[in-house]
Write an enzyme that holds these catalytic residues in place. Sequence first.
Site, short mmCIF file in Angstrom:
data_model
loop_
_atom_site.label_atom_id
_atom_site.label_comp_id
_atom_site.label_asym_id
_atom_site.label_seq_id
_atom_site.Cartn_x
_atom_site.Cartn_y
_atom_site.Cartn_z
N ASP A 196 0.84 -1.19 0.00
CA ASP A 196 0.00 0.00 0.00
C ASP A 196 0.89 1.25 0.00
O ASP A 196 1.69 1.43 -0.90
CB ASP A 196 -0.95 -0.08 1.20
CG ASP A 196 -2.04 0.97 1.20
OD1 ASP A 196 -3.09 0.72 0.57
OD2 ASP A 196 -1.85 2.03 1.82
N HIS B 207 -7.16 -7.02 0.95
CA HIS B 207 -6.08 -6.05 0.79
C HIS B 207 -4.94 -6.30 1.76
O HIS B 207 -3.77 -6.08 1.42
CB HIS B 207 -6.65 -4.65 0.99
CG HIS B 207 -5.63 -3.55 0.91
ND1 HIS B 207 -4.93 -3.27 -0.24
CD2 HIS B 207 -5.21 -2.64 1.84
CE1 HIS B 207 -4.12 -2.24 -0.02
NE2 HIS B 207 -4.27 -1.84 1.23
#
Length: 294
Positions: free
Chosen positions: A107, A272
């Site tokens: 990320d 995620h």
Amino acid sequence: MRPTIAGFEYQRVSVAEDVSLHVAVGGTGTPMVLLHGFPQTHLMWRHVAADLAVDHTVICPDLRGYGDSDKPREVGPHTYSKRTMANDVVTLARRLGHSRFALAGHDRGALVAFRAGLDHPDAVSHLACLDVLPTLDMWDALHSTSAAVAFHLYLMAQPPGLAERMITASADAFFGHFLDVWANRPAAIPAEVRAEYLRACREAVPSIVADYRASAGIDVEHDEADRAAENRLGMPVSVLQQDWGAALGYDATALWAAWADDLRHTTVSCGHFMAEEAPADVAKAVRELTLRGA
């Protein structure tokens, strides 16, 4: 007691004037730096780091502006540019005795890792990026109503003031939203770790917003300059992503191939937070990456 990575030693390392990073270090062997994402801290690597520490020296910092690292006041776009944060990481590794190291990021940390790979190719031997697109491509991929999934990018891109006030007014609900909706397996983030993430983010709203604001400005400029100069990542690169391309209408492999000469792109079937939801798979991919070009 706040959670830590078991078996790792903690220290603070100065990386710039008035900026020190909170870092966990463990294991022995060739060095590897792991960079966390949003809305997390270095703790997201707790399982992967323990696995990799069997044969690597593993370095897990909180990025500037996050966790227990210093949070300098934003005095301009450079304060939280990915270039500045990449310089932090390279300096951290050098001050721990490593002039060359493998680098993995998730990320936000993946954007820092990507910038480090472009700016410091002599320092970064191998690069892994988890569930992200390069900043320039990310903005290009968002369009129409599908961009609603990334509403936070647009909120935190605004001039200083409004986003900080809005998020501070309901910080746990804001940051907790992403921990809830981005996880396919919420149990992978236990209550004590979730509480630590929320505490850390609650105490870092201005710097987190500044990090995102930089990605809507100066980080794009840096990517555009590299693209115009045809600069590419020369080291072995592994990218692990969910199938965001199917949802948002882009070819993730093609986008990454435009930046990397030696690319291995893998679509994974988890949420995620893959280092917590599928840590064995992530550790295996990162370890295999370090064998390429060896």
